[in-house]
Design a protein around this motif. Structure first.
Motif, PDB file in Angstrom:
ATOM      1  N   UNK A 108       0.815  -1.096   0.057  1.00  0.00           N
ATOM      2  CA  UNK A 108       0.171   0.056   0.008  1.00  0.00           C
ATOM      3  C   UNK A 108       0.889   1.416  -0.042  1.00  0.00           C
ATOM      4  N   UNK A 109       1.954   1.328   0.564  1.00  0.00           N
ATOM      5  CA  UNK A 109       2.780   2.520   0.411  1.00  0.00           C
ATOM      6  C   UNK A 109       3.428   3.020  -0.619  1.00  0.00           C
ATOM      7  N   UNK A 110       3.192   1.843  -1.529  1.00  0.00           N
ATOM      8  CA  UNK A 110       3.917   2.390  -2.838  1.00  0.00           C
ATOM      9  C   UNK A 110       2.956   2.276  -3.888  1.00  0.00           C
ATOM     10  N   UNK A 111       1.485   2.113  -3.806  1.00  0.00           N
ATOM     11  CA  UNK A 111       0.535   2.249  -4.709  1.00  0.00           C
ATOM     12  C   UNK A 111       0.241   3.858  -4.879  1.00  0.00           C
ATOM     13  N   UNK A 112       0.435   3.989  -6.118  1.00  0.00           N
ATOM     14  CA  UNK A 112       0.102   5.346  -6.567  1.00  0.00           C
ATOM     15  C   UNK A 112      -1.464   5.573  -6.446  1.00  0.00           C
ATOM     16  N   UNK A 113      -1.435   7.048  -6.106  1.00  0.00           N
ATOM     17  CA  UNK A 113      -2.806   7.391  -5.748  1.00  0.00           C
ATOM     18  C   UNK A 113      -3.408   8.074  -6.944  1.00  0.00           C
TER      19      UNK A 113
END
Length: 442
Positions: A108-113
């Motif tokens: 989740x910390x690497x998922x583009x928003x």
């Protein structure tokens, strides 16, 4: 990335009390894992689950799914926030994510928003947005309507697939010079290799993988006239009058600051232009009344009224940003009855309704008022002033369902009724939805 990249002074962000609290800037990597049964969609692009009686708002899930989710924020007594990290039982409406860098296979910390519904079938995204809008209008507005969310007008040859629509993209730059979007619900820059929501012209020029040490952000802009542009902003960026671009809508030219507010979907401006024209009840429209275009920007919706009812319509467009008002005056210069005024909407309305003459009161009571407020909505003070004007009809353009529902409820208490509402998918593959509503005085 947020749906409105640059805000005018009147386009404030929505108060946190009206939606689940935002997650901290740096999501946790060590939060507990929960197995959850996912319920319905909630406002804000998340889904409702329960764990030991507590509500858990889950991102990257879908109604009916069973998922493993990592808790990211357990600081609230009433609810937690979590990200799905594994799908145990998938929804039939789940599809491979349209943006690989946002997929569930990533931490989740690497998922583009900025593409929080990109894992769902496009038609189902619109169904979910319609549910959120209907719930907000019922819960806060006291009206039972369920408008279908309509696709944006697309250009000839374009497919309605939920990608390739953004004409404005802001990429952020971290302390090491890495450029990319923020990770979902954080301010952590995520380097990416693609921008599938962007129009092809932006994808071609996007400086992905290039270092921008010392820059604050990089804007990519593809206006409807001229070439796509890269604009790098840093602490030395000029504070002089910014360059402008021209946008063409329904044959009318609008000049706007290059970094000013404009609808980001390539078909959104024309969709809203025509929707506002259609929303006005011509039986109630008086071209000689004190008609208003509030939060008017560079004159887009004022232009829609002029194109429908003629260049002699009496109309004042009101906008707090002086540059936008200056452009509105130029963009609408051929209309003899139009005035562009720089003012905060609440203060303008206060002056208007405070001590009108009998003739002014009559012209205002016969008026049509178009308003396109910020995500926070018009709010109680402006609604009270709108009601004090006694205007015949209000055409309300809203980019937040909860704010619209609240304001519809406030207006109904003043004797206005919701006559119709349409919804448009101006932000495919995100949770955002735009609505155009008409209210008339009882």
């Amino acid at each position: 990335m947020p749906e409105r990249r640059t805000r005018r002074p009147d386009r404030r962000s929505k108060p946190a009390a009206a939606r689940p609290a935002r997650r901290a800037a740096e999501p946790r990597t060590d939060g507990p894992l929960l197995e959850l049964e996912v319920g319905d969609v909630a406002h804000g692009g998340v889904f409702v689950a329960r764990h030991e009686g507590r509500v858990v708002f889950v991102a990257d899930a879908a109604p009916g799914e069973r998922v493993v989710a990592r808790v990211q924020d357990a600081s609230k007594d009433r609810f937690w926030r979590a990200d799905a990290v594994e799908v145990l039982e998938a929804s039939p409406d789940r599809v491979p994510h349209i943006w690989a860098e946002s997929g569930i296979d990533r931490d989740p910390i690497d998922r583009a928003g900025g593409a929080e519904f990109g894992h769902l079938r496009l038609g189902y995204q619109r169904e979910l947005k319609g549910r959120v809008l209907a719930d907000a209008l019922s819960r806060f507005g006291g009206v039972e309507v369920a408008p279908a969310v309509e696709p944006v007008l697309v250009y000839e040859g374009a497919e309605d697939v939920g990608t390739g629509w953004r004409t404005r993209v802001r990429l952020h730059v971290d302390a090491d010079g890495n450029v990319g979007p923020y990770a979902a619900r954080s301010h952590r820059v995520v380097p990416v290799a693609s921008l599938p929501l962007a129009v092809p012209a932006i994808e071609r020029i996007a400086p992905l993988g290039q270092p921008f040490r010392g820059a604050e952000h990089v804007d990519l802009i593809a206006p409807s006239t001229g070439d796509a542009q890269i604009v790098v902003a840093d602490a030395r960026s000029s504070r002089s009058a910014p360059p402008t671009v021209d946008e063409i809508v329904a044959g009318r030219r609008f000049t706007v600051d290059r970094d000013g507010f404009w609808q980001v979907h390539r078909g959104a401006a024309e969709t809203l232009y025509r929707a506002v024209q259609d929303a006005v009840d011509d039986a109630l429209f008086d071209p000689r009344a004190a008609n208003l275009d509030l939060y008017g920007g560079v004159g887009l919706l004022a232009g829609a009224l002029l194109d429908r009812f003629g260049e002699t319509v009496r109309l004042t467009t009101v906008e707090a940003d002086a540059r936008a008002t200056e452009h509105a005056g130029t963009n609408l210069a051929g209309a003899v009855g139009v005035r562009a005024e720089t003012a905060r909407v609440d203060r303008f309305l206060q002056r208007l309704v405070e001590h009108p003459t009998a003739a002014e009161r009559a012209r205002l009571a016969d008026a049509t008022i178009v308003l396109d407020p910020p995500r926070s909505g018009a709010g109680r003070e402006v609604v009270d002033l709108l009601a004090a004007s006694g205007a015949r009809q209000l055409v309300y353009v809203a980019c937040d369902p909860v704010a619209l529902g609240r304001d519809v409820g406030l207006l109904r208490a003043h004797g206005y009724e919701l006559e119709e509402v349409r919804a448009f998918d101006l932000f495919p593959s995100t949770h955002h939805v735009e609505a155009v509503a008409r209210l008339t005085r009882r």
